[in-house]
Enzyme design. Structure first.
Site, PDB file in Angstrom:
ATOM      1  N   LYS A  52      -4.032   8.391   0.197  1.00  0.00           N
ATOM      2  CA  LYS A  52      -5.133   7.701  -0.678  1.00  0.00           C
ATOM      3  C   LYS A  52      -6.318   8.699  -0.636  1.00  0.00           C
ATOM      4  O   LYS A  52      -7.030   8.669  -1.634  1.00  0.00           O
ATOM      5  CB  LYS A  52      -5.451   6.490  -0.295  1.00  0.00           C
ATOM      6  CG  LYS A  52      -4.231   5.309  -0.760  1.00  0.00           C
ATOM      7  CD  LYS A  52      -4.340   4.118   0.028  1.00  0.00           C
ATOM      8  CE  LYS A  52      -3.258   3.315  -0.311  1.00  0.00           C
ATOM      9  NZ  LYS A  52      -2.887   2.208   0.797  1.00  0.00           N
ATOM     10  N   GLN A  96      -5.728  -1.459   4.489  1.00  0.00           N
ATOM     11  CA  GLN A  96      -4.250  -1.301   4.388  1.00  0.00           C
ATOM     12  C   GLN A  96      -3.287  -2.529   5.068  1.00  0.00           C
ATOM     13  O   GLN A  96      -3.827  -2.891   6.363  1.00  0.00           O
ATOM     14  CB  GLN A  96      -3.812   0.097   5.155  1.00  0.00           C
ATOM     15  CG  GLN A  96      -2.441   0.248   4.980  1.00  0.00           C
ATOM     16  CD  GLN A  96      -2.217   0.794   3.616  1.00  0.00           C
ATOM     17  OE1 GLN A  96      -2.976   1.341   2.755  1.00  0.00           O
ATOM     18  NE2 GLN A  96      -0.738   0.474   3.573  1.00  0.00           N
ATOM     19  N   ASP A 119      -7.311  -3.765  -4.698  1.00  0.00           N
ATOM     20  CA  ASP A 119      -5.655  -4.100  -4.564  1.00  0.00           C
ATOM     21  C   ASP A 119      -5.274  -5.396  -5.421  1.00  0.00           C
ATOM     22  O   ASP A 119      -4.318  -5.670  -5.886  1.00  0.00           O
ATOM     23  CB  ASP A 119      -5.506  -4.691  -3.093  1.00  0.00           C
ATOM     24  CG  ASP A 119      -4.998  -3.338  -2.131  1.00  0.00           C
ATOM     25  OD1 ASP A 119      -4.194  -2.571  -2.736  1.00  0.00           O
ATOM     26  OD2 ASP A 119      -5.239  -3.472  -1.156  1.00  0.00           O
TER      27      ASP A 119
HETATM   28  N1  GUN Z   1       0.639  -1.995   2.166  1.00  0.00           N
HETATM   29  C1  GUN Z   1       1.767  -2.035   1.381  1.00  0.00           C
HETATM   30  N2  GUN Z   1       1.350  -1.857   0.189  1.00  0.00           N
HETATM   31  C2  GUN Z   1       0.003  -2.213  -0.075  1.00  0.00           C
HETATM   32  C3  GUN Z   1      -0.675  -2.280  -1.001  1.00  0.00           C
HETATM   33  O1  GUN Z   1      -0.430  -2.066  -2.203  1.00  0.00           O
HETATM   34  N3  GUN Z   1      -1.942  -2.302  -0.692  1.00  0.00           N
HETATM   35  C4  GUN Z   1      -2.563  -2.429   0.877  1.00  0.00           C
HETATM   36  N4  GUN Z   1      -3.666  -2.861   0.930  1.00  0.00           N
HETATM   37  N5  GUN Z   1      -1.632  -2.465   1.669  1.00  0.00           N
HETATM   38  C5  GUN Z   1      -0.292  -2.324   1.396  1.00  0.00           C
END
Ligand code: GUN
Length: 284
Positions: A52, A96, A119
């Site tokens: 990211k 995350q 998200d």
């Molecule tokens: N863990 C797995 N996929 C995701 C996601 O799309 N967003 C977040 N914040 N954590 C994740």
């Protein structure tokens, strides 16, 4: 069979975002910023967070990594989210998941300012998606829709089968397909005859988390097959939920793993961060 190249489409999306960002930064003097919170030392999560940060640099965003030890308390995490909510340099916030045991994920998600919730996990954003009037779409389902669009196959009137009912993927996925007038079935671990369901799918989306569980005899000839899985096979190699080698013979379009949904999820996060920035700056 036609391969849907997620890596290529994601790169095109990033190019578009980069060009738009350059122009907006010139105009406003403010750079879009994404804050990412990582708690604990799950190796997969650490890789996702690194990616990211790399994506942010590529499209011209600032990124703020907040890496906390697994021993971090709920209060510490809540206080960090509170600070990021107020920070005007931060337009998007992502925590995350999964969080280490003992931490309350729902409380953290609910604490994120909805306009910074890139998200789209906050209940207010989930509700907006349900109604069809939203600021952000969750990254993975939105990325899957882009991949389906790239195939040129229209969702309208098609029988769509989603396997998996998570809040992150399966449930919003079903909603996005429904918004485009698909006839949607959601399958899960209690589905009695999975194969009978998947065999009817014109568009099949697998989001289960079981290596190569979708076999050729479960897929209708000519189906569009989207693989959201990210697993390791018996040799430790990355693979999806779909047995690619078998299923590619029957599918009209299919996504590979890696190089399919994953890159599109990341590209959508950049798109959502740009949207959050525009909302904050009154540009949208
Ligand atoms: N863990 C797995 N996929 C995701 C996601 O799309 N967003 C977040 N914040 N954590 C994740």
């Amino acid at each position: 069979m036609n391969l849907i190249d997620g890596k290529k489409i994601a790169a095109q999306t990033r190019e578009r975002i980069k060009a738009e960002t350059e122009e907006l930064v010139k105009k406003t003097g403010v750079t879009p910023g994404l804050a990412v919170i990582l708690v604990g030392d799950d190796p997969a999560s650490a890789v996702y967070v690194k990616n990211k940060t790399k994506d942010c640099a590529e499209v011209g965003f600032r990124s703020f990594e907040h890496i906390l030890p697994a021993s971090a308390t709920q209060e510490e995490l809540m206080s960090l989210v509170g600070e990021l909510n107020k920070d005007t340099a931060v337009h998007g916030i992502l925590c995350q998941l999964p969080l280490p045991k003992g931490l309350n994920e729902r409380e953290i998600i609910n604490a994120i300012e909805p306009k910074k919730d890139v998200d789209a996990f906050h209940p207010s954003n989930v509700g907006k998606i349900m109604i069809g009037n939203y600021d952000f779409l969750p990254c993975t389902p939105a990325g899957v829709m882009e991949l389906i669009h790239s195939s040129g196959v229209s969702v309208s009137g098609k029988k769509c089968v989603v396997i998996g009912r998570s809040n992150i993927v399966g449930k919003p996925m079903a909603m996005l397909l429904l918004h485009e007038n698909g006839t949607v079935t959601v399958c899960h671990s209690k589905t009695v005859d999975l194969k009978a369901e998947t065999l009817q799918a014109d568009i099949l989306v697998a989001a289960v988390g079981k290596a190569k569980m979708i076999k050729a005899d479960m897929v209708k000839e000519g189906a569009v097959v989207i693989d959201v899985g990210m697993n390791r096979d018996e040799n430790g190699k990355l693979c999806g939920d779909v047995d690619f080698e078998e299923v590619k013979e029957k599918a009209s379009y299919i996504t590979p793993v890696p190089g399919g949904v994953g890159p599109m999820t990341r590209a959508t996060l950049m798109q959502n961060t740009l949207t959050a920035y525009k909302l904050a700056m009154g540009l949208e």
